[in-house]
Design an enzyme around this catalytic site. Structure first.
Site, PDB file in Angstrom:
ATOM      1  N   PRO A 286      27.094  78.686 -10.276  1.00  0.00           N
ATOM      2  CA  PRO A 286      28.520  78.456 -10.070  1.00  0.00           C
ATOM      3  C   PRO A 286      29.244  79.762  -9.747  1.00  0.00           C
ATOM      4  O   PRO A 286      28.895  80.805 -10.293  1.00  0.00           O
ATOM      5  CB  PRO A 286      29.001  77.930 -11.429  1.00  0.00           C
ATOM      6  CG  PRO A 286      27.792  77.510 -12.156  1.00  0.00           C
ATOM      7  CD  PRO A 286      26.640  78.281 -11.609  1.00  0.00           C
TER       8      PRO A 286
ATOM      9  N   THR B  33      29.274  81.394  -6.920  1.00  0.00           N
ATOM     10  CA  THR B  33      28.674  82.280  -5.932  1.00  0.00           C
ATOM     11  C   THR B  33      29.301  82.111  -4.556  1.00  0.00           C
ATOM     12  O   THR B  33      28.913  82.790  -3.621  1.00  0.00           O
ATOM     13  CB  THR B  33      27.152  82.046  -5.819  1.00  0.00           C
ATOM     14  OG1 THR B  33      26.917  80.644  -5.817  1.00  0.00           O
ATOM     15  CG2 THR B  33      26.419  82.678  -6.977  1.00  0.00           C
ATOM     16  N   GLY B  34      30.236  81.182  -4.435  1.00  0.00           N
ATOM     17  CA  GLY B  34      30.958  81.078  -3.174  1.00  0.00           C
ATOM     18  C   GLY B  34      30.510  79.941  -2.272  1.00  0.00           C
ATOM     19  O   GLY B  34      30.737  79.997  -1.063  1.00  0.00           O
ATOM     20  N   LYS B  35      29.929  78.907  -2.827  1.00  0.00           N
ATOM     21  CA  LYS B  35      29.453  77.808  -1.989  1.00  0.00           C
ATOM     22  C   LYS B  35      30.620  77.056  -1.348  1.00  0.00           C
ATOM     23  O   LYS B  35      30.605  76.786  -0.145  1.00  0.00           O
ATOM     24  CB  LYS B  35      28.593  76.854  -2.841  1.00  0.00           C
ATOM     25  CG  LYS B  35      27.376  77.543  -3.424  1.00  0.00           C
ATOM     26  CD  LYS B  35      26.533  76.609  -4.263  1.00  0.00           C
ATOM     27  CE  LYS B  35      27.212  76.181  -5.539  1.00  0.00           C
ATOM     28  NZ  LYS B  35      27.400  77.296  -6.493  1.00  0.00           N
ATOM     29  N   THR B  36      31.618  76.770  -2.160  1.00  0.00           N
ATOM     30  CA  THR B  36      32.790  76.082  -1.619  1.00  0.00           C
ATOM     31  C   THR B  36      33.463  76.956  -0.569  1.00  0.00           C
ATOM     32  O   THR B  36      33.867  76.481   0.503  1.00  0.00           O
ATOM     33  CB  THR B  36      33.788  75.795  -2.750  1.00  0.00           C
ATOM     34  OG1 THR B  36      33.078  75.233  -3.844  1.00  0.00           O
ATOM     35  CG2 THR B  36      34.864  74.863  -2.298  1.00  0.00           C
TER      36      THR B  36
ATOM     37  N   HIS C 173      26.409  95.451 -38.529  1.00  0.00           N
ATOM     38  CA  HIS C 173      25.725  94.518 -37.628  1.00  0.00           C
ATOM     39  C   HIS C 173      25.549  95.144 -36.238  1.00  0.00           C
ATOM     40  O   HIS C 173      24.444  95.211 -35.696  1.00  0.00           O
ATOM     41  CB  HIS C 173      26.545  93.224 -37.556  1.00  0.00           C
ATOM     42  CG  HIS C 173      25.969  92.175 -36.674  1.00  0.00           C
ATOM     43  ND1 HIS C 173      25.437  91.004 -37.148  1.00  0.00           N
ATOM     44  CD2 HIS C 173      25.821  92.120 -35.331  1.00  0.00           C
ATOM     45  CE1 HIS C 173      24.995  90.274 -36.146  1.00  0.00           C
ATOM     46  NE2 HIS C 173      25.227  90.933 -35.019  1.00  0.00           N
ATOM     47  N   GLU C 174      26.655  95.625 -35.701  1.00  0.00           N
ATOM     48  CA  GLU C 174      26.582  96.211 -34.354  1.00  0.00           C
ATOM     49  C   GLU C 174      25.728  97.474 -34.346  1.00  0.00           C
ATOM     50  O   GLU C 174      24.980  97.729 -33.411  1.00  0.00           O
ATOM     51  CB  GLU C 174      27.980  96.517 -33.812  1.00  0.00           C
ATOM     52  CG  GLU C 174      28.871  95.308 -33.612  1.00  0.00           C
ATOM     53  CD  GLU C 174      28.232  94.214 -32.762  1.00  0.00           C
ATOM     54  OE1 GLU C 174      27.409  94.534 -31.879  1.00  0.00           O
ATOM     55  OE2 GLU C 174      28.537  93.038 -33.001  1.00  0.00           O
TER      56      GLU C 174
ATOM     57  N   ASP D 117      23.113  85.553 -32.030  1.00  0.00           N
ATOM     58  CA  ASP D 117      21.921  86.383 -31.803  1.00  0.00           C
ATOM     59  C   ASP D 117      20.669  85.569 -32.051  1.00  0.00           C
ATOM     60  O   ASP D 117      19.707  85.629 -31.279  1.00  0.00           O
ATOM     61  CB  ASP D 117      21.902  87.562 -32.785  1.00  0.00           C
ATOM     62  CG  ASP D 117      23.080  88.484 -32.557  1.00  0.00           C
ATOM     63  OD1 ASP D 117      23.646  88.447 -31.465  1.00  0.00           O
ATOM     64  OD2 ASP D 117      23.407  89.250 -33.486  1.00  0.00           O
TER      65      ASP D 117
HETATM   66  P1  ADP Z   1      31.104  77.794  -6.027  1.00  0.00           P
HETATM   67  O1  ADP Z   1      31.571  76.714  -5.130  1.00  0.00           O
HETATM   68  O2  ADP Z   1      29.805  78.393  -5.631  1.00  0.00           O
HETATM   69  O3  ADP Z   1      31.136  77.452  -7.494  1.00  0.00           O
HETATM   70  P2  ADP Z   1      33.509  79.027  -5.140  1.00  0.00           P
HETATM   71  O4  ADP Z   1      33.296  79.007  -3.682  1.00  0.00           O
HETATM   72  O5  ADP Z   1      34.393  77.971  -5.704  1.00  0.00           O
HETATM   73  O6  ADP Z   1      32.131  78.999  -5.900  1.00  0.00           O
HETATM   74  O7  ADP Z   1      34.044  80.466  -5.543  1.00  0.00           O
HETATM   75  C1  ADP Z   1      35.153  80.646  -6.351  1.00  0.00           C
HETATM   76  C2  ADP Z   1      35.936  81.858  -5.916  1.00  0.00           C
HETATM   77  O8  ADP Z   1      35.183  83.050  -6.095  1.00  0.00           O
HETATM   78  C3  ADP Z   1      36.287  81.851  -4.459  1.00  0.00           C
HETATM   79  O9  ADP Z   1      37.479  81.171  -4.234  1.00  0.00           O
HETATM   80  C4  ADP Z   1      36.399  83.324  -4.121  1.00  0.00           C
HETATM   81  O10 ADP Z   1      37.668  83.823  -4.455  1.00  0.00           O
HETATM   82  C5  ADP Z   1      35.399  83.952  -5.045  1.00  0.00           C
HETATM   83  N1  ADP Z   1      34.113  84.195  -4.370  1.00  0.00           N
HETATM   84  C6  ADP Z   1      32.934  83.612  -4.669  1.00  0.00           C
HETATM   85  N2  ADP Z   1      31.956  84.064  -3.874  1.00  0.00           N
HETATM   86  C7  ADP Z   1      32.506  84.945  -3.033  1.00  0.00           C
HETATM   87  C8  ADP Z   1      31.994  85.740  -1.953  1.00  0.00           C
HETATM   88  N3  ADP Z   1      30.716  85.714  -1.603  1.00  0.00           N
HETATM   89  N4  ADP Z   1      32.857  86.533  -1.296  1.00  0.00           N
HETATM   90  C9  ADP Z   1      34.161  86.563  -1.638  1.00  0.00           C
HETATM   91  N5  ADP Z   1      34.695  85.840  -2.627  1.00  0.00           N
HETATM   92  C10 ADP Z   1      33.891  85.034  -3.333  1.00  0.00           C
HETATM   93 ZN    ZN Z   2      24.825  90.545 -33.095  1.00  0.00          ZN
END
Ligand code: ADP
Ligand code: ZN
Length: 635
Positions: free
Chosen positions: A197, A199-202, A417-418, A493
């Site tokens: 999620p 990564t910019g697929k949309t 702990h830390e 942890d």
């Molecule tokens: P996905 O559909 O993979 O979950 P989104 O396309 O919705 O991700 O990405 C969410 C936001 O993150 C985008 O609107 C953009 O602002 C930013 N973003 C994600 N990937 C990129 C990228 N490769 N380059 C620039 N901005 C990105």
């Molecule tokens: Zn811890």
């Protein structure tokens, strides 16, 4: 049918308007306009029988010379005597709120009009929704035009050059479908983008539409899954119809896995709503031809759970992986998102990119935004390096919780702990350098220890995992050693360590007793909705063996952590006390403390760290939270 109904409604309206006009005109015929002075005379002569006073009109009845009643109207003048006159001559009078023709009309016919309008609306909905009443069956796809002001192009997507290259072809097809058909080229009907999620697929899908200048219809798989059977299928149908009407265009389905899961799966199995929807999707995909200029793009982060039928040729036959960006990619993405942000001259985005392995595009966009907000809050002229640094911490762990009150006893526990985590990380040669230790609560975490790998890693060795588990257990071991009992702070942890042990034995084949085999977890299989029959992939005896091996791994790491901390208890005390004093220690400060040197005095605003210092952050060992996603890659 439809036309008949519409016609009927139309005639009803006309009829009503007619009735109203007739009434109005009929009334007006008999009314006599009287000058105000005549009215006064009539009042004095007591020839007025009743009178209604409005703001801008006086109406009433008077008796003419032949004693027949006549309706009159008069434009009032400002006359405070009028009421007195009427009273002395004993004439019935009353006031009335103002009314004009329109308010009359609405008063009488408003409800009827509303009904008719509503009814017309319903008729239209029924027609458009196919067999479904109302709008249930309509796709909720949102249309965005590939032109216009906020058009998104490939310039807005960074760090995914290979993906862009692969998509080039689709763009040129959408730009000119005819040219492609002439040459007999075969265009993929469906493209599946998969990756984590954010990564910019949309964004990529939108950019394709933007580059090609075609409309973009986006919808989400989860919108197709509804309570009522058949609704999802009808929405799919509608989406495709919409697409065909606007060809050439691009249809985008986000979260394809919500509809596209393996069929015949899930508990209860058989025909359910999702299955119908999926079938409809397959039918539609077979039914349309790329000649029409419609291309379907879907995104998922779980390509493994998709029904194989979806992935067959002629459907989503082009699969493109959208990976998390590497160092260069991250820098490019940061560049894209800082285009509209005012950066200070000293800002070096390369350093930020190096500090953020595992961040995806959405995280980086978020980071830039947070930094801009921080700078604005401090009323700065531009965004500086320390804003960006602080924003990294925020994105990882949420904002600092300054207000949260922590008792001294708790602070001491957290500090030990830390320190346990940090000290073990320091003592084990070859583990990732400690970048920062903090006992300032952040987001849901009470404290955290940041270890930063020196580079992006794609492969991890067995010993490295064991080291990591030992570090994870270090927090709890330190608590037990110093405080005398374990606290709840370590549950996260423990969860991570257990998970690593699970994976080592079941997925990575790293157990000597079981050998290089994988053993998928059962619950996972059912959860994915796969065949339940395949559930039992190993025997009860093997299951016992697996459990034993996992436990042995944990025990081994626990013993190691215990020994390390016991042998170095003085260092542990040193570190924990310094942490209680300072609350945050940077990597080099930890080094100084452990070698018994004095720390430089505290500075109010910390100077931004330099590039050669541990270049990255990842793998925060956070307490008390389960909800963070792993930021580092493991193979
Ligand atoms: P996905 O559909 O993979 O979950 P989104 O396309 O919705 O991700 O990405 C969410 C936001 O993150 C985008 O609107 C953009 O602002 C930013 N973003 C994600 N990937 C990129 C990228 N490769 N380059 C620039 N901005 C990105
Ligand atoms: Zn811890």
């Amino acid at each position: 049918m439809k036309n008949f109904m519409r016609g009927l409604a139309f005639w009803i309206l006309i009829f009503m308007a007619g009735v109203f006009l007739w009434q109005q005109l009929g009334q007006q015929k008999k009314i006599v306009d009287l000058p105000y002075s005549s009215l006064k005379q009539l009042i004095s002569a007591e020839r007025v029988s009743d009178i209604i006073i409005r703001n801008n009109m006086i109406t009433g009845t008077y008796l003419d010379d032949k004693k027949t009643p006549v309706d009159f109207r008069t434009v009032p003048v400002s006359d405070p005597e009028l009421v007195k006159d009427l009273e002395t001559h004993n004439i019935k009078f009353s006031g009335e709120p103002e009314k004009n023709m329109w308010s009359n009309f609405l008063w009488y016919f408003g409800p009827v009009i509303l009904l008719v309008v509503f009814w017309l609306f319903m008729m239209r909905q029924m027609q458009a929704g196919g067999k479904q009443a109302m709008s249930f069956g309509r796709s909720r796809a949102r249309r965005q035009d590939g032109s216009g002001k906020q058009k998104i192009t490939f310039k807005d997507v960074a760090g995914v050059d290979e993906v862009k290259e692969e998509l080039e072809e689709i763009i040129s097809f959408l730009k000119n479908p005819k040219k492609f058909q002439k040459l007999g080229g075969k265009i993929p009907k469906g493209v599946l983008l998969y990756g984590a999620p954010g990564t910019g697929k949309t964004l990529l899908a939108k950019a394709i539409a933007g580059e090609a200048g075609v409309p973009f219809f986006s919808s989400s798989g989860s919108e197709f899954v509804e309570m009522f059977v058949g609704v999802g299928a009808s929405r799919v149908r509608d989406l495709f119809e919409q697409g065909k009407r606007s060809a050439p265009c691009l249809l985008f389905i986000d979260e394809l896995d919500a509809v596209g899961r393996h069929r015949g799966a899930g508990i209860g199995g058989g025909h359910d709503e999702r299955e119908q929807t999926l079938n409809q999707l397959l039918v539609e995909m077979d039914g349309f031809d790329t000649k029409e200029g419609v291309i379907l793009i879907a995104a998922t982060n779980r390509p493994d759970v998709l029904d194989p039928a979806l992935l067959r040729p002629g459907r989503f036959d082009r699969h493109i992986s959208v990976a998390s960006p590497d160092l260069k990619g991250r820098e490019e993405i940061l560049n894209v998102h800082t285009r509209s942000v005012k950066l200070a001259k000293e800002v070096d985005l390369n350093i930020i990119a190096r500090r953020t392995p595992g961040f995806v595009g959405a995280d980086l966009a978020n980071l830039v935004n947070e930094a801009a907000l921080l700078a604005a809050r401090k009323e700065k002229e531009s965004v500086q390096m320390d804003d960006l640094e602080e924003a990294i911490d925020r994105v990882i762990a949420g904002p600092q919780r300054k207000s949260r009150l922590i008792s001294d006893r708790e602070k001491r526990i957290i500090a030990y702990h830390e320190s346990g985590h940090a000290l073990i990380a320091k003592l084990i040669p070859g583990s990732d350098p400690v970048h920062k230790v903090s006992i300032i609560p952040r987001g849901p975490a009470l404290g955290y220890t940041l270890q930063l790998p020196l580079e992006d890693k794609y492969l991890t060795g067995k010993n490295e995992i064991i080291d990591k588990m030992t570090v994870l257990l270090g927090g709890r071991v330190a608590e037990q050693l110093i405080i005398g009992e374990a606290t709840t702070g370590a549950h996260n942890d423990l969860g991570k360590a257990t998970d690593l042990a699970h994976k080592m034995v079941r997925e990575y084949g790293m157990s000597d007793k079981l050998g290089p085999m994988t053993f998928q977890k059962r619950e996972e299989e059912i959860f994915l909705g796969r065949d339940i029959a395949r559930e039992k992939v190993y025997s009860e005896k093997t299951a016992e063996l697996i459990d034993g091996e996992e436990k042995a791994l944990i025990d081994q790491c626990l013993a190691r952590a215990q020994k390390l901390l016991k042998d170095n208890v003085d260092k542990l005390n040193l570190l924990a006390n310094k942490l209680i004093e300072r609350e945050v220690l940077e990597g080099d400060e930890v080094e100084l403390v452990l070698s018994g040197q004095a720390l430089p005095p505290m500075i109010e605003t910390p100077v931004p760290a330099k590039a050669e210092e541990a270049p990255v952050k990842v793998e925060a060992v956070k307490e008390g939270t389960k909800s963070e996603k792993p930021k580092n890659k493991q193979a």
